[in-house]
Design an enzyme around this catalytic site. Structure first.
Site, PDB file in Angstrom:
ATOM      1  CB  CYS A 132     153.781  42.803  29.743  1.00  0.00           C
ATOM      2  SG  CYS A 132     154.692  42.837  29.832  1.00  0.00           S
ATOM      3  CG  HIS A 245     156.694  41.667  25.547  1.00  0.00           C
ATOM      4  ND1 HIS A 245     157.691  43.012  25.891  1.00  0.00           N
ATOM      5  CD2 HIS A 245     156.887  41.907  27.289  1.00  0.00           C
ATOM      6  CE1 HIS A 245     157.465  43.343  26.195  1.00  0.00           C
ATOM      7  NE2 HIS A 245     156.862  42.867  27.289  1.00  0.00           N
TER       8      HIS A 245
END
Ligand code: A2P
Length: 347
Positions: A132, A245
């Site tokens: 990711c 994130h």
């Protein structure tokens, strides 16, 4: 291929954080699904999930469950992918795998559709979805790399709980409630309490001193960009954010990179949104990125310590572009370009 009537799709790990997002994205993006099978562990048998307004039963993962399936979207962890990938391929499916099990296998394409879509053509029934943090970074820096080749990337990440799955997200909420109630928080999904805390990424440490997450950013970026010796270094940190994130990137080139050119390249690129308000000191935050498709980029500035480097900040939804969306985009690529059939014989 049978696609004109729609694809038969299986989601392996359908009940997880990424699995439920895969389900939502197939519906939202009107992916041509003629049949959908929801696969998970035997623990989930008896539960249902909604798809196009109908409840669908969750099934245990068995060899029969892959029969007749065209595309498997797998997000049930590396060991589950390793256990079932070859069975699914033998049954005629293309597996788009979100785990790290096959990413560095030279026979397996590692694909970010905005960066290296062509790589998806040469599969043997298996395509890997990158890590990711790597996907979010790749989408943001590739437009700059196309203008001037990167010479070095230094990354610091601020990673949300969602990267460790649905149970970890719930654990952070429970820890926050416990702390606010004056109790001592407990940790199971993570090694330490994450609420009101942070710690270096909990993936296993390697002899190099880097953890596996950091090495994924190094090695996967090189593979996706097709630059085997691209210098990349990273420090990955888990922060008490639920699902997006953030990354602080220092990008070095062989000569100065004009900031207006950098902004123009980011603004024009697919999958990225430039979000900067210097007057208000407002730049991408995880709450801005949560639930969004695009990676949000801002705070592009000259590195004062290096005339050939710029600084950049990004936030991206880890579950969406960092995992489920990228996988669905790969599936869309296979359908649109008629790449479902393996181009390479299986090993
Ligand atoms: P289950 O809910 O039945 O445990 P997350 O990444 O959010 O933790 O989700 C992991 C996903 O992988 C869940 O859907 C989980 O199903 C599934 N899963 C875990 N272990 C297995 C297994 N051995 N076989 C199939 N699915 C599994």
């Amino acid at each position: 291929m049978r696609v004109k009537d729609g694809c038969r799709v299986a989601i392996l790990g359908a009940t997880g954080a990424v699995g439920t997002e895969l389900l939502a994205l197939l519906e939202e993006r009107q992916f041509p699904v003629s049949e959908l099978r929801l696969l998970a562990s035997p623990r989930s048998v008896g539960t249902t999930l909604m798809f196009r307004g109908e409840p669908l039963p969750v099934q245990a993962t068995t060899a029969e469950a892959f029969e007749g399936i065209d595309i498997v979207l797998a997000s049930a962890g590396g060991s589950t992918s390793k256990a079932w990938a070859e069975t699914a391929i033998a049954a005629g499916a293309v597996v788009i795998d979100n785990s790290s099990a096959f990413r560095m296998d030279p026979t397996v394409p590692l694909v970010v559709p905005e960066v290296n879509p062509e790589a998806a053509a040469n599969h043997r029934g298996l395509i890997a979805n990158p890590n990711c943090t790597t996907i979010l970074m790749a989408v943001a820096i590739y437009p700059l790399h196309q203008v001037q080749p990167l010479r070095r990337v230094v990354a610091a990440t601020y990673q949300s709980a969602s990267g460790a799955g649905a149970r970890a997200m719930e654990e952070v909420k429970q820890q926050a409630r416990a702390i606010l109630a004056g109790e001592t928080p407990t940790a199971e999904a993570f090694p330490y309490p994450l609420a009101f805390n942070l710690f270096p990424h909990n993936s296993p440490l390697t002899p190099s001193g880097y953890c596996e997450e950091e090495l994924k950013m190094v090695n996967e970026t090189r593979k996706i960009f097709g630059v085997a010796d691209l210098p990349v270094t990273a420090t990955c940190v888990r922060v008490p954010v639920l699902r997006a994130h953030s990354e602080a990137l220092n990008l070095e080139f062989s000569e100065p990179f004009d900031l207006d050119r950098a902004r123009a390249a980011i603004a024009a690129a697919p999958g990225v949104t430039l979000l900067e308000d210097w007057d208000q000191n407002y730049f991408p935050m995880p709450i801005d990125a949560s639930g969004k498709d695009d990676v949000l980029v801002g705070r592009i500035r000259q590195d004062l310590s290096n005339p050939n480097a710029i600084e950049l900040w990004l936030c991206g939804d880890q579950i969406r572009k960092g995992a489920a969306l990228n996988a669905v985009q790969i599936a869309e690529l296979l359908v649109e370009r008629s790449w479902l059939r393996p181009a390479v014989a299986s090993a």
